[in-house]
Design a protein around this motif. Sequence first.
Motif, PDB file in Angstrom:
ATOM      1  N   THR A   1       0.851  -1.180   0.000  1.00 53.18           N
ATOM      2  CA  THR A   1       0.000   0.000   0.000  1.00 53.18           C
ATOM      3  C   THR A   1       0.884   1.227   0.000  1.00 53.18           C
ATOM      4  OG1 THR A   1      -1.686  -1.168   1.246  1.00 53.18           O
ATOM      5  CG2 THR A   1      -1.810   1.229   1.228  1.00 53.18           C
ATOM      6  N   GLU A   2       0.692   2.091  -0.974  1.00 51.25           N
ATOM      7  CA  GLU A   2       1.540   3.271  -1.098  1.00 51.25           C
ATOM      8  C   GLU A   2       0.721   4.538  -0.940  1.00 51.25           C
ATOM      9  OE1 GLU A   2       3.456   3.142  -4.834  1.00 51.25           O
ATOM     10  OE2 GLU A   2       4.899   1.610  -4.261  1.00 51.25           O
ATOM     11  N   LYS A   3       1.341   5.532  -0.373  1.00 49.36           N
ATOM     12  CA  LYS A   3       0.782   6.872  -0.367  1.00 49.36           C
ATOM     13  C   LYS A   3       1.621   7.686  -1.319  1.00 49.36           C
ATOM     14  CE  LYS A   3       0.037  10.908   2.576  1.00 49.36           C
ATOM     15  NZ  LYS A   3       0.200  11.467   3.937  1.00 49.36           N
TER      16      LYS A   3
ATOM     17  N   ASP B   1       8.780  10.125  -6.401  1.00 46.98           N
ATOM     18  CA  ASP B   1       8.929   9.766  -4.996  1.00 46.98           C
ATOM     19  C   ASP B   1       7.727   8.939  -4.560  1.00 46.98           C
ATOM     20  OD1 ASP B   1      11.195  11.695  -4.659  1.00 46.98           O
ATOM     21  OD2 ASP B   1       9.594  13.117  -5.081  1.00 46.98           O
ATOM     22  N   ARG B   2       7.962   8.073  -3.611  1.00 46.57           N
ATOM     23  CA  ARG B   2       6.895   7.258  -3.059  1.00 46.57           C
ATOM     24  C   ARG B   2       7.000   7.259  -1.533  1.00 46.57           C
ATOM     25  NH1 ARG B   2       6.010   7.897  -7.629  1.00 46.57           N
ATOM     26  NH2 ARG B   2       5.631   6.363  -9.286  1.00 46.57           N
ATOM     27  N   ARG B   3       5.893   7.020  -0.901  1.00 44.02           N
ATOM     28  CA  ARG B   3       5.874   6.869   0.550  1.00 44.02           C
ATOM     29  C   ARG B   3       4.922   5.746   0.900  1.00 44.02           C
ATOM     30  NH1 ARG B   3       6.864   9.805   5.199  1.00 44.02           N
ATOM     31  NH2 ARG B   3       7.488  11.651   4.032  1.00 44.02           N
ATOM     32  N   SER B   4       5.366   4.862   1.766  1.00 44.75           N
ATOM     33  CA  SER B   4       4.517   3.822   2.317  1.00 44.75           C
ATOM     34  C   SER B   4       4.695   3.859   3.826  1.00 44.75           C
ATOM     35  CB  SER B   4       4.899   2.450   1.761  1.00 44.75           C
ATOM     36  OG  SER B   4       4.078   1.437   2.301  1.00 44.75           O
ATOM     37  N   GLY B   5       3.693   4.365   4.519  1.00 48.33           N
ATOM     38  CA  GLY B   5       3.846   4.570   5.947  1.00 48.33           C
ATOM     39  C   GLY B   5       4.955   5.561   6.223  1.00 48.33           C
TER      40      GLY B   5
ATOM     41  N   ASN C   1      12.386   6.119  -3.847  1.00 43.08           N
ATOM     42  CA  ASN C   1      12.255   6.632  -5.208  1.00 43.08           C
ATOM     43  C   ASN C   1      11.525   5.634  -6.089  1.00 43.08           C
ATOM     44  OD1 ASN C   1      15.504   7.550  -4.488  1.00 43.08           O
ATOM     45  ND2 ASN C   1      13.951   9.104  -4.813  1.00 43.08           N
ATOM     46  N   SER C   2      10.876   6.149  -7.128  1.00 39.42           N
ATOM     47  CA  SER C   2      10.197   5.272  -8.077  1.00 39.42           C
ATOM     48  C   SER C   2      11.160   4.701  -9.110  1.00 39.42           C
ATOM     49  CB  SER C   2       9.076   6.029  -8.796  1.00 39.42           C
ATOM     50  OG  SER C   2       9.601   7.122  -9.524  1.00 39.42           O
TER      51      SER C   2
ATOM     52  N   GLY D   1      14.279  -5.271  -8.447  1.00 38.29           N
ATOM     53  CA  GLY D   1      13.621  -5.563  -7.182  1.00 38.29           C
ATOM     54  C   GLY D   1      14.396  -4.935  -6.041  1.00 38.29           C
ATOM     55  N   VAL D   2      13.688  -4.220  -5.175  1.00 38.98           N
ATOM     56  CA  VAL D   2      14.308  -3.570  -4.020  1.00 38.98           C
ATOM     57  C   VAL D   2      13.430  -3.834  -2.798  1.00 38.98           C
ATOM     58  CG1 VAL D   2      15.140  -1.398  -3.032  1.00 38.98           C
ATOM     59  CG2 VAL D   2      15.175  -1.713  -5.515  1.00 38.98           C
ATOM     60  N   VAL D   3      14.058  -4.077  -1.666  1.00 38.92           N
ATOM     61  CA  VAL D   3      13.331  -4.139  -0.408  1.00 38.92           C
ATOM     62  C   VAL D   3      13.824  -3.002   0.479  1.00 38.92           C
ATOM     63  CG1 VAL D   3      12.653  -5.522   1.573  1.00 38.92           C
ATOM     64  CG2 VAL D   3      13.148  -6.641  -0.612  1.00 38.92           C
ATOM     65  N   HIS D   4      12.870  -2.235   0.992  1.00 39.80           N
ATOM     66  CA  HIS D   4      13.170  -1.128   1.904  1.00 39.80           C
ATOM     67  C   HIS D   4      12.702  -1.530   3.304  1.00 39.80           C
ATOM     68  CE1 HIS D   4      13.555   1.502  -1.701  1.00 39.80           C
ATOM     69  NE2 HIS D   4      12.551   0.773  -2.143  1.00 39.80           N
ATOM     70  N   TYR D   5      13.610  -1.456   4.264  1.00 38.50           N
ATOM     71  CA  TYR D   5      13.271  -1.788   5.646  1.00 38.50           C
ATOM     72  C   TYR D   5      13.326  -0.521   6.503  1.00 38.50           C
ATOM     73  CZ  TYR D   5      14.141  -6.682   4.366  1.00 38.50           C
ATOM     74  OH  TYR D   5      14.106  -7.920   3.784  1.00 38.50           O
ATOM     75  N   GLY D   6      12.303  -0.336   7.323  1.00 42.89           N
ATOM     76  CA  GLY D   6      12.355   0.680   8.355  1.00 42.89           C
ATOM     77  C   GLY D   6      12.914   0.055   9.612  1.00 42.89           C
ATOM     78  N   PHE D   7      13.924   0.695  10.199  1.00 44.44           N
ATOM     79  CA  PHE D   7      14.672   0.093  11.289  1.00 44.44           C
ATOM     80  C   PHE D   7      14.561   0.976  12.522  1.00 44.44           C
ATOM     81  CE2 PHE D   7      18.560  -2.232  12.766  1.00 44.44           C
ATOM     82  CZ  PHE D   7      18.134  -3.501  12.408  1.00 44.44           C
TER      83      PHE D   7
END
Length: 484
Positions: A2-4, A72-76, A81-82, A320-326
């Motif tokens: 889900t993206e904002k 730009d993208r934001r998820s939570g 970046n797109s 493919g990219v995985v973004h982790y919030g830490f």
Amino acid sequence: MTEKFYPANARARDPSVAGGGAPAAKTRGNGSHVVVIGAGIAGLTAAYRLQQAGMRVTVLEAAGMVGGRMGDRRSGEIVFNSGARLIYPFGRVFNRLIADLALGDALIPLRNLSARCVTPRGDHLIELMPTARSLMTPGLPMGERLALIAHGVRMRLQRGRVDPDWAVSALDVDPEADRLTLADYIRGEIGPHALASLVDPVFRATRSFNAETLSSLFYRTTVPHLVGEDTVHTLRGGMGFVCQTLAGQLDVRTGARVASVEHRREAGVLRVAVTLADGGMLAADHVVCAVEGSLAGALIRTPQTAEREMLAQVRYNALGVVHYGFAQPLPALMQFASRDIASRISTFQQMPAAPASGRPLTQLYCQLTPEAVEEVRRRGCTDDIDTLLRDELRARIPDFDRHVVAVVNQWIPRKLPVFAPGYGERLRAFWHWQEDPARASERPVVYCGDWTSQALLTGACASGERAARIVLDRAQIQAKRTDS
């Protein structure tokens, strides 16, 4: 996922953000009507230049936001970046656009970018803009060190002969540039160790390319403009800032998916009917097709042979990219993996939290190797790529699972156009076909985008300006024929 999304049709931002107000484009003209399909940097540049010249322009974008792969993208609480992450300083057309929009103060310089390349034999520094320090790469034989010096001098001397925004400009220096793979070119110019330790890791980590699948065109047009330099840029306000500013001065309709483009002759004049997926239709005098080349062929009805053959050659790589919030602070770090390391991650980056820049969490950026991209395709797990990376990350970071508070899987099915051997010659012939004055009366569609120029946002921007020039030339020819 889900993206904002950031605003699609945002007007030019507050002047205090960019360090100066962007001047308004010329009032929408009453001249020929041009429909631009695609609101990435190529399409928006074409639309902006056409509107400046007095054309009436409508931009159609299938997505709910502008920018395409420059956004730009934001998820939570995770921002990313797109597609594009950096702006190289050598894009003359892009720099001219930035100046026209008064956005120069929005460019944030990043100097001396480098990464640690991880290999089975130990780590070494890789510079994104090569300097003499590259000669200190461990394991590089003396003969290759000397060849590297000579190669750097040759590249520097070719700076005035190649255009970094046009991959085919290398053909003017060496027609063989389109026939050699990048791997073969580097082996012959410098040697196999330089390929394995310097060139291959960079192309895999920054572009998800393998050197044996590309021609040498990209390398031979960009490296002359990188040798000896030290600065690239990003944008204050995000990579989508320029596209948002352009869209704020244009008639942009997001969520407007085009179903087909059909040529029709009305009262002896060739016009274009653009049919939308919702059944709506727009009539235009000219169309600029600025979507990915692999998608364009499905839109154009009854394409001519030159169009059909060119579009059939366009290929993109996936990413493919995985973004982790830490939740735990981590020091800034960027690592590339050499091909012979046992890892699914080609680029690993730790980015400390920067609340003032809109990044409230420490973030990990994990980009897949080309081989892992193919593995994701085979498994059909584009929505949960992170399951392939967890074990490796647990080994890297103590208590990894306990500190992860957010995960975003990003799959870009068409990341960058692949300039395979032979593609450049075909592309050069296609531009000659597009720019032939005969097209003015028989073909009102003009194509642009990174697949027509260079696998860079600055190349896409340059192609948009060139497409606008073709449209204006065609309109002038048509007007003279009408007057006569």
